[in-house]
Design a protein around this motif. Structure first.
Motif, PDB file in Angstrom:
ATOM      1  N   MET A  54      -9.782   8.603  32.374  1.00  0.00           N
ATOM      2  CA  MET A  54      -8.507   8.951  31.742  1.00  0.00           C
ATOM      3  C   MET A  54      -8.675   9.350  30.272  1.00  0.00           C
ATOM      4  O   MET A  54      -7.939  10.201  29.782  1.00  0.00           O
ATOM      5  CB  MET A  54      -7.515   7.797  31.884  1.00  0.00           C
ATOM      6  N   ILE A  55      -9.632   8.749  29.574  1.00  0.00           N
ATOM      7  CA  ILE A  55      -9.905   9.165  28.191  1.00  0.00           C
ATOM      8  C   ILE A  55     -10.357  10.624  28.185  1.00  0.00           C
ATOM      9  O   ILE A  55      -9.892  11.436  27.379  1.00  0.00           O
ATOM     10  CB  ILE A  55     -10.941   8.242  27.521  1.00  0.00           C
ATOM     11  N   GLY A  56     -11.252  10.963  29.097  1.00  0.00           N
ATOM     12  CA  GLY A  56     -11.712  12.344  29.205  1.00  0.00           C
ATOM     13  C   GLY A  56     -10.599  13.295  29.589  1.00  0.00           C
ATOM     14  O   GLY A  56     -10.491  14.400  29.049  1.00  0.00           O
ATOM     15  N   GLN A  57      -9.748  12.869  30.493  1.00  0.00           N
ATOM     16  CA  GLN A  57      -8.610  13.686  30.927  1.00  0.00           C
ATOM     17  C   GLN A  57      -7.646  13.906  29.765  1.00  0.00           C
ATOM     18  O   GLN A  57      -7.225  15.029  29.502  1.00  0.00           O
ATOM     19  CB  GLN A  57      -7.901  12.997  32.101  1.00  0.00           C
ATOM     20  N   ALA A  58      -7.304  12.826  29.049  1.00  0.00           N
ATOM     21  CA  ALA A  58      -6.350  12.923  27.937  1.00  0.00           C
ATOM     22  C   ALA A  58      -6.927  13.706  26.758  1.00  0.00           C
ATOM     23  O   ALA A  58      -6.184  14.365  26.023  1.00  0.00           O
ATOM     24  CB  ALA A  58      -5.937  11.526  27.484  1.00  0.00           C
ATOM     25  N   SER A  59      -8.241  13.647  26.581  1.00  0.00           N
ATOM     26  CA  SER A  59      -8.895  14.343  25.473  1.00  0.00           C
ATOM     27  C   SER A  59      -9.204  15.802  25.800  1.00  0.00           C
ATOM     28  O   SER A  59      -9.624  16.549  24.917  1.00  0.00           O
ATOM     29  CB  SER A  59     -10.197  13.627  25.098  1.00  0.00           C
ATOM     30  N   GLY A  60      -9.018  16.190  27.053  1.00  0.00           N
ATOM     31  CA  GLY A  60      -9.282  17.556  27.459  1.00  0.00           C
ATOM     32  C   GLY A  60     -10.750  17.836  27.726  1.00  0.00           C
ATOM     33  O   GLY A  60     -11.161  18.996  27.779  1.00  0.00           O
ATOM     34  N   GLY A 116      -4.516  15.960  40.941  1.00  0.00           N
ATOM     35  CA  GLY A 116      -3.998  14.862  41.743  1.00  0.00           C
ATOM     36  C   GLY A 116      -3.590  13.632  40.975  1.00  0.00           C
ATOM     37  O   GLY A 116      -2.798  13.707  40.034  1.00  0.00           O
ATOM     38  N   GLU A 117      -4.131  12.493  41.388  1.00  0.00           N
ATOM     39  CA  GLU A 117      -3.714  11.216  40.831  1.00  0.00           C
ATOM     40  C   GLU A 117      -4.042  11.064  39.349  1.00  0.00           C
ATOM     41  O   GLU A 117      -3.329  10.371  38.624  1.00  0.00           O
ATOM     42  CB  GLU A 117      -4.333  10.066  41.627  1.00  0.00           C
ATOM     43  N   ALA A 118      -5.121  11.695  38.880  1.00  0.00           N
ATOM     44  CA  ALA A 118      -5.474  11.605  37.459  1.00  0.00           C
ATOM     45  C   ALA A 118      -4.380  12.236  36.598  1.00  0.00           C
ATOM     46  O   ALA A 118      -4.000  11.691  35.557  1.00  0.00           O
ATOM     47  CB  ALA A 118      -6.820  12.276  37.192  1.00  0.00           C
ATOM     48  N   VAL A 119      -3.860  13.373  37.029  1.00  0.00           N
ATOM     49  CA  VAL A 119      -2.784  14.044  36.294  1.00  0.00           C
ATOM     50  C   VAL A 119      -1.527  13.176  36.306  1.00  0.00           C
ATOM     51  O   VAL A 119      -0.876  12.989  35.265  1.00  0.00           O
ATOM     52  CB  VAL A 119      -2.498  15.439  36.903  1.00  0.00           C
ATOM     53  N   GLU A 120      -1.198  12.630  37.468  1.00  0.00           N
ATOM     54  CA  GLU A 120      -0.017  11.768  37.583  1.00  0.00           C
ATOM     55  C   GLU A 120      -0.159  10.505  36.742  1.00  0.00           C
ATOM     56  O   GLU A 120       0.791  10.095  36.078  1.00  0.00           O
ATOM     57  CB  GLU A 120       0.219  11.389  39.046  1.00  0.00           C
ATOM     58  N   ALA A 121      -1.333   9.885  36.784  1.00  0.00           N
ATOM     59  CA  ALA A 121      -1.546   8.650  36.015  1.00  0.00           C
ATOM     60  C   ALA A 121      -1.440   8.910  34.522  1.00  0.00           C
ATOM     61  O   ALA A 121      -0.842   8.114  33.784  1.00  0.00           O
ATOM     62  CB  ALA A 121      -2.908   8.050  36.355  1.00  0.00           C
ATOM     63  N   LEU A 122      -1.995  10.018  34.053  1.00  0.00           N
ATOM     64  CA  LEU A 122      -1.898  10.351  32.633  1.00  0.00           C
ATOM     65  C   LEU A 122      -0.451  10.627  32.243  1.00  0.00           C
ATOM     66  O   LEU A 122       0.026  10.125  31.212  1.00  0.00           O
ATOM     67  CB  LEU A 122      -2.788  11.549  32.301  1.00  0.00           C
ATOM     68  N   ALA A 123       0.271  11.376  33.075  1.00  0.00           N
ATOM     69  CA  ALA A 123       1.680  11.656  32.794  1.00  0.00           C
ATOM     70  C   ALA A 123       2.501  10.371  32.789  1.00  0.00           C
ATOM     71  O   ALA A 123       3.367  10.180  31.915  1.00  0.00           O
ATOM     72  CB  ALA A 123       2.233  12.644  33.817  1.00  0.00           C
ATOM     73  N   ASP A 124       2.238   9.471  33.743  1.00  0.00           N
ATOM     74  CA  ASP A 124       2.953   8.190  33.788  1.00  0.00           C
ATOM     75  C   ASP A 124       2.676   7.365  32.533  1.00  0.00           C
ATOM     76  O   ASP A 124       3.585   6.745  31.977  1.00  0.00           O
ATOM     77  CB  ASP A 124       2.557   7.383  35.021  1.00  0.00           C
ATOM     78  N   VAL A 173      -4.869   7.946  24.523  1.00  0.00           N
ATOM     79  CA  VAL A 173      -6.318   7.758  24.379  1.00  0.00           C
ATOM     80  C   VAL A 173      -6.626   6.351  23.866  1.00  0.00           C
ATOM     81  O   VAL A 173      -7.529   5.677  24.366  1.00  0.00           O
ATOM     82  CB  VAL A 173      -6.932   8.840  23.463  1.00  0.00           C
ATOM     83  N   ALA A 174      -5.875   5.884  22.867  1.00  0.00           N
ATOM     84  CA  ALA A 174      -6.096   4.537  22.333  1.00  0.00           C
ATOM     85  C   ALA A 174      -5.798   3.483  23.395  1.00  0.00           C
ATOM     86  O   ALA A 174      -6.513   2.477  23.505  1.00  0.00           O
ATOM     87  CB  ALA A 174      -5.239   4.305  21.098  1.00  0.00           C
ATOM     88  N   TYR A 175      -4.743   3.698  24.177  1.00  0.00           N
ATOM     89  CA  TYR A 175      -4.400   2.769  25.248  1.00  0.00           C
ATOM     90  C   TYR A 175      -5.546   2.667  26.255  1.00  0.00           C
ATOM     91  O   TYR A 175      -5.968   1.574  26.628  1.00  0.00           O
ATOM     92  CB  TYR A 175      -3.110   3.232  25.940  1.00  0.00           C
ATOM     93  N   PHE A 176      -6.071   3.803  26.683  1.00  0.00           N
ATOM     94  CA  PHE A 176      -7.176   3.776  27.639  1.00  0.00           C
ATOM     95  C   PHE A 176      -8.449   3.230  27.000  1.00  0.00           C
ATOM     96  O   PHE A 176      -9.270   2.618  27.679  1.00  0.00           O
ATOM     97  CB  PHE A 176      -7.399   5.153  28.263  1.00  0.00           C
ATOM     98  N   GLY A 177      -8.606   3.414  25.705  1.00  0.00           N
ATOM     99  CA  GLY A 177      -9.721   2.783  25.001  1.00  0.00           C
ATOM    100  C   GLY A 177      -9.602   1.268  25.034  1.00  0.00           C
ATOM    101  O   GLY A 177     -10.602   0.552  25.182  1.00  0.00           O
ATOM    102  N   PHE A 178      -8.372   0.773  24.891  1.00  0.00           N
ATOM    103  CA  PHE A 178      -8.138  -0.664  24.972  1.00  0.00           C
ATOM    104  C   PHE A 178      -8.420  -1.177  26.385  1.00  0.00           C
ATOM    105  O   PHE A 178      -9.004  -2.253  26.562  1.00  0.00           O
ATOM    106  CB  PHE A 178      -6.701  -0.982  24.544  1.00  0.00           C
TER     107      PHE A 178
END
Length: 146
Positions: free
Chosen positions: A27-33, A39-47, A65-70
């Motif tokens: 998710m850090i990689g997804q959010a950072s581009g 699929g689910e990665a897009v939905e989880a990031l949007a949620d 990104v900070a949340y997923f870092g935590f």
């Protein structure tokens, strides 16, 4: 029997920690581009973005990104804590305690209680069972050496 129970709990903690580590890195990689999974990665990031944006309170000021870092930090602490407790090292239990406090801090940070609190409570109970089950056998008056 107690040792087998301790091992089972440690393996559950280790598995949940490794899942947290993997998902948070994804998710850090997804959010950072860095990458774009569908699929689910897009939905989880949007949620997650929606959850953070809708909170009236975010004391730490988490970004996705900070949340997923935590979450990554939590995964590392519970994984290393589980390994430490498999070896019956006191630092393992300390790391599991840090994980429990970190998880509770998320509820406090966002001033929210959701169904995940039951997972946290179960983890607290499992940590308590681990403390009991992983104690070294005591020898002394009235007890035979094990």
């Amino acid at each position: 029997m107690k040792r087998k129970l301790a091992i089972a709990i440690c393996l559950l903690f280790l598995a949940s920690g490794l899942i947290r580590i993997g998902v948070s890195l994804l998710m850090i990689g997804q959010a950072s581009g860095w990458w774009s999974f569908g699929g689910e990665a897009v939905e989880a990031l949007a949620d997650t973005q929606r959850f953070i944006a809708e909170r009236a309170v975010n004391m730490v000021g988490f970004t996705p990104v900070a949340y997923f870092g935590f979450i990554l930090f939590m995964g590392i602490t519970i994984s290393l804590g589980a390994i430490g407790q498999l070896w019956r090292r006191p630092w393992g239990l300390a790391l599991i305690g840090i994980y429990l406090l970190s998880h509770a801090a998320l509820f406090v940070n966002f001033w929210t209680v959701n169904p995940k609190i039951f997972l946290w409570a179960l983890t607290v109970v499992m940590a308590g069972v681990l403390v009991w089950a992983n104690r070294e056998p005591q020898t002394g008056a009235g007890r035979l050496p094990v």
